[in-house]
Scaffold this motif. Sequence first.
Motif, PDB file in Angstrom:
ATOM      1  N   TYR A 181      -5.147  -8.266  -2.237  1.00 33.65           N
ATOM      2  CA  TYR A 181      -4.851  -6.848  -2.416  1.00 33.65           C
ATOM      3  C   TYR A 181      -3.366  -6.531  -2.244  1.00 33.65           C
ATOM      4  O   TYR A 181      -2.829  -5.652  -2.919  1.00 33.65           O
ATOM      5  CB  TYR A 181      -5.665  -6.012  -1.424  1.00 33.65           C
ATOM      6  CG  TYR A 181      -7.150  -6.003  -1.666  1.00 33.65           C
ATOM      7  CD1 TYR A 181      -7.684  -5.545  -2.869  1.00 33.65           C
ATOM      8  CD2 TYR A 181      -8.042  -6.443  -0.688  1.00 33.65           C
ATOM      9  CE1 TYR A 181      -9.057  -5.534  -3.083  1.00 33.65           C
ATOM     10  CE2 TYR A 181      -9.413  -6.418  -0.891  1.00 33.65           C
ATOM     11  CZ  TYR A 181      -9.916  -5.972  -2.092  1.00 33.65           C
ATOM     12  OH  TYR A 181     -11.265  -5.947  -2.303  1.00 33.65           O
ATOM     13  N   ALA A 182      -2.698  -7.225  -1.330  1.00 30.46           N
ATOM     14  CA  ALA A 182      -1.280  -6.934  -1.091  1.00 30.46           C
ATOM     15  C   ALA A 182      -0.466  -7.183  -2.355  1.00 30.46           C
ATOM     16  O   ALA A 182       0.332  -6.330  -2.783  1.00 30.46           O
ATOM     17  CB  ALA A 182      -0.750  -7.771   0.066  1.00 30.46           C
TER      18      ALA A 182
ATOM     19  N   TRP B  53       2.145  -5.179  -7.579  1.00 29.70           N
ATOM     20  CA  TRP B  53       2.256  -5.060  -9.033  1.00 29.70           C
ATOM     21  C   TRP B  53       1.984  -3.634  -9.494  1.00 29.70           C
ATOM     22  O   TRP B  53       2.654  -3.121 -10.397  1.00 29.70           O
ATOM     23  CB  TRP B  53       1.290  -6.031  -9.714  1.00 29.70           C
ATOM     24  CG  TRP B  53       1.748  -7.444  -9.699  1.00 29.70           C
ATOM     25  CD1 TRP B  53       1.163  -8.500  -9.060  1.00 29.70           C
ATOM     26  CD2 TRP B  53       2.905  -7.977 -10.338  1.00 29.70           C
ATOM     27  NE1 TRP B  53       1.888  -9.644  -9.258  1.00 29.70           N
ATOM     28  CE2 TRP B  53       2.950  -9.363 -10.048  1.00 29.70           C
ATOM     29  CE3 TRP B  53       3.903  -7.418 -11.141  1.00 29.70           C
ATOM     30  CZ2 TRP B  53       3.963 -10.195 -10.522  1.00 29.70           C
ATOM     31  CZ3 TRP B  53       4.914  -8.245 -11.621  1.00 29.70           C
ATOM     32  CH2 TRP B  53       4.945  -9.606 -11.310  1.00 29.70           C
ATOM     33  N   LEU B  54       0.989  -2.972  -8.885  1.00 26.24           N
ATOM     34  CA  LEU B  54       0.697  -1.590  -9.285  1.00 26.24           C
ATOM     35  C   LEU B  54       1.892  -0.673  -9.027  1.00 26.24           C
ATOM     36  O   LEU B  54       2.226   0.182  -9.859  1.00 26.24           O
ATOM     37  CB  LEU B  54      -0.530  -1.074  -8.532  1.00 26.24           C
ATOM     38  CG  LEU B  54      -1.876  -1.716  -8.866  1.00 26.24           C
ATOM     39  CD1 LEU B  54      -2.984  -1.041  -8.065  1.00 26.24           C
ATOM     40  CD2 LEU B  54      -2.179  -1.644 -10.353  1.00 26.24           C
TER      41      LEU B  54
ATOM     42  N   PHE C 241     -10.650  -1.140  -2.359  1.00 24.49           N
ATOM     43  CA  PHE C 241     -10.789  -2.184  -1.348  1.00 24.49           C
ATOM     44  C   PHE C 241     -12.233  -2.636  -1.158  1.00 24.49           C
ATOM     45  O   PHE C 241     -12.485  -3.550  -0.368  1.00 24.49           O
ATOM     46  CB  PHE C 241     -10.216  -1.702  -0.006  1.00 24.49           C
ATOM     47  CG  PHE C 241      -8.721  -1.633   0.030  1.00 24.49           C
ATOM     48  CD1 PHE C 241      -7.970  -2.780   0.237  1.00 24.49           C
ATOM     49  CD2 PHE C 241      -8.063  -0.425  -0.144  1.00 24.49           C
ATOM     50  CE1 PHE C 241      -6.588  -2.726   0.264  1.00 24.49           C
ATOM     51  CE2 PHE C 241      -6.681  -0.362  -0.108  1.00 24.49           C
ATOM     52  CZ  PHE C 241      -5.935  -1.519   0.094  1.00 24.49           C
ATOM     53  N   THR C 242     -13.172  -2.026  -1.885  1.00 27.59           N
ATOM     54  CA  THR C 242     -14.562  -2.454  -1.792  1.00 27.59           C
ATOM     55  C   THR C 242     -14.941  -3.399  -2.921  1.00 27.59           C
ATOM     56  O   THR C 242     -16.081  -3.852  -2.992  1.00 27.59           O
ATOM     57  CB  THR C 242     -15.513  -1.240  -1.810  1.00 27.59           C
ATOM     58  OG1 THR C 242     -15.485  -0.634  -3.119  1.00 27.59           O
ATOM     59  CG2 THR C 242     -15.109  -0.209  -0.770  1.00 27.59           C
TER      60      THR C 242
ATOM     61  N   TYR D 124       0.840  -1.209   0.000  1.00 33.19           N
ATOM     62  CA  TYR D 124       0.000   0.000   0.000  1.00 33.19           C
ATOM     63  C   TYR D 124       0.870   1.253   0.000  1.00 33.19           C
ATOM     64  O   TYR D 124       0.669   2.171  -0.802  1.00 33.19           O
ATOM     65  CB  TYR D 124      -0.919  -0.011   1.219  1.00 33.19           C
ATOM     66  CG  TYR D 124      -1.631   1.308   1.460  1.00 33.19           C
ATOM     67  CD1 TYR D 124      -2.759   1.651   0.731  1.00 33.19           C
ATOM     68  CD2 TYR D 124      -1.154   2.209   2.411  1.00 33.19           C
ATOM     69  CE1 TYR D 124      -3.407   2.865   0.947  1.00 33.19           C
ATOM     70  CE2 TYR D 124      -1.797   3.415   2.629  1.00 33.19           C
ATOM     71  CZ  TYR D 124      -2.912   3.745   1.899  1.00 33.19           C
ATOM     72  OH  TYR D 124      -3.536   4.951   2.099  1.00 33.19           O
ATOM     73  N   TRP D 125       1.842   1.307   0.897  1.00 37.61           N
ATOM     74  CA  TRP D 125       2.702   2.482   0.966  1.00 37.61           C
ATOM     75  C   TRP D 125       3.668   2.555  -0.215  1.00 37.61           C
ATOM     76  O   TRP D 125       4.042   3.653  -0.648  1.00 37.61           O
ATOM     77  CB  TRP D 125       3.456   2.507   2.291  1.00 37.61           C
ATOM     78  CG  TRP D 125       2.621   2.962   3.441  1.00 37.61           C
ATOM     79  CD1 TRP D 125       2.291   2.251   4.557  1.00 37.61           C
ATOM     80  CD2 TRP D 125       1.990   4.243   3.602  1.00 37.61           C
ATOM     81  NE1 TRP D 125       1.498   2.989   5.396  1.00 37.61           N
ATOM     82  CE2 TRP D 125       1.288   4.223   4.836  1.00 37.61           C
ATOM     83  CE3 TRP D 125       1.938   5.398   2.809  1.00 37.61           C
ATOM     84  CZ2 TRP D 125       0.564   5.324   5.298  1.00 37.61           C
ATOM     85  CZ3 TRP D 125       1.206   6.491   3.270  1.00 37.61           C
ATOM     86  CH2 TRP D 125       0.538   6.443   4.498  1.00 37.61           C
ATOM     87  N   SER D 126       4.068   1.416  -0.763  1.00 39.62           N
ATOM     88  CA  SER D 126       4.931   1.443  -1.951  1.00 39.62           C
ATOM     89  C   SER D 126       4.218   2.131  -3.108  1.00 39.62           C
ATOM     90  O   SER D 126       4.796   2.979  -3.808  1.00 39.62           O
ATOM     91  CB  SER D 126       5.338   0.017  -2.350  1.00 39.62           C
ATOM     92  OG  SER D 126       6.142  -0.577  -1.362  1.00 39.62           O
ATOM     93  N   LEU D 127       2.951   1.796  -3.324  1.00 40.25           N
ATOM     94  CA  LEU D 127       2.181   2.443  -4.376  1.00 40.25           C
ATOM     95  C   LEU D 127       1.947   3.911  -4.059  1.00 40.25           C
ATOM     96  O   LEU D 127       2.067   4.786  -4.934  1.00 40.25           O
ATOM     97  CB  LEU D 127       0.847   1.718  -4.566  1.00 40.25           C
ATOM     98  CG  LEU D 127      -0.120   2.347  -5.570  1.00 40.25           C
ATOM     99  CD1 LEU D 127       0.503   2.441  -6.959  1.00 40.25           C
ATOM    100  CD2 LEU D 127      -1.428   1.553  -5.618  1.00 40.25           C
TER     101      LEU D 127
END
Length: 284
Positions: free
Chosen positions: A245-246, A251-252, A140-141, A117-120
Motif C-alpha cells: 500500500y505504501a 504512485w497515486l 485498505f480492505t 498516505y499523507w502525500s496523496l
Amino acid sequence: MKLHARMAAPIKDVHHALTDAGSLRIWLAEHAEVDLPHRYAFWGRDTPEGDAPHQRPLHADDRTLRFSWLLDGEDTTVEIRLAEESPDSTVLTLSQSHFDYQEMITGSSIRGVLETYWSLAIANLADHLEGRELTPRPDFTSPELKGEFAIDASPEAVFDSLVDSEKVSRWFNFPIEIEPQVGGRYALGGFDAGHAAKIIDLDPGRAMTVDWGDSGVTTWELEGSGGGTRLTFVQSGFDTGRPPYAGWMGWLSGIAELRRFHELDGWRPIWLDADAAEGAAAAG
C-alpha cells in the motif's frame, strides 16, 4: 515525517477544509466527525486501520491542528500548521511521529504507509480547494491495486511524460532515470542509487510495464478519450497477504501531480522543501 505543500487558497479556506466534517469526507476519508475541541475523527476503507476512528484532538486554533492517532498499538501525533504566503496562497506543513522508513520498505507496520498516505491526502486537498477532480484513494480492505484516471492531454503527451526522465522527475518530485526500451532500467533515485527495476513491455504511446521484483509489476495503459487520455494504472504480482500500500499510494500521489502537470497553465509542484516552505511563509 514532515511534508510541506503550497495550497492555492486563502488560509481560512484551507483551515475550513481541514476542520469541516463534510469537507474531510470529500478529500480525506470515507467517514469523518468533527466537534472541536472535543472530537476529530476519520475512518473507513481508505484510512489505515480504518475499521473505527482512532483519533483524539489535542489542540486546534486558526493555524494549527494537532491530534493523536492510535496506529498498530502506538499513539502517534499528527500536527498540521498553516502559514499565509499571500492572501490567496497558504503553506501547509504536516508532521507525524512514529514513522520509520524501514517499516515502509518492509511493510512490517501499518505506520509504514504514513508518508505516502499523507502525500496523496494533501494532493487531494490541493485539488479540492481548487475545485478539481480528485485522485482515487486506496482501499485498505482489498488487495486489488488498480486505478483509472482522466487526464486532459493527448495519449502521446502523457506517454512522453511517463518515459522522459527529466519530465518524470519533475512531476514525481523525485529523481527518476529511465531507459525507455524493453529491457531498459527504471531507477527511482537515478541509476547511481544502486537498484533499478526493468521495463518488460513497452508500446510507445500506449503502454509500459515495469518489473520491481518482490514488489510486483506496474503497468500503465493509455487510451484516447474525448480529446484527452484515460490512464489505467495497475500494480500486481505481489504477495496479496501483504499488499504494498505504501508504494501504491506513492504512485497515486504522483499521478495526482501528473494530472496537474498536464492540465494547469504555469504548473508548479505543490511540494516544497523545508527551506522553501519557511521562505514562502516568511514572504507572506
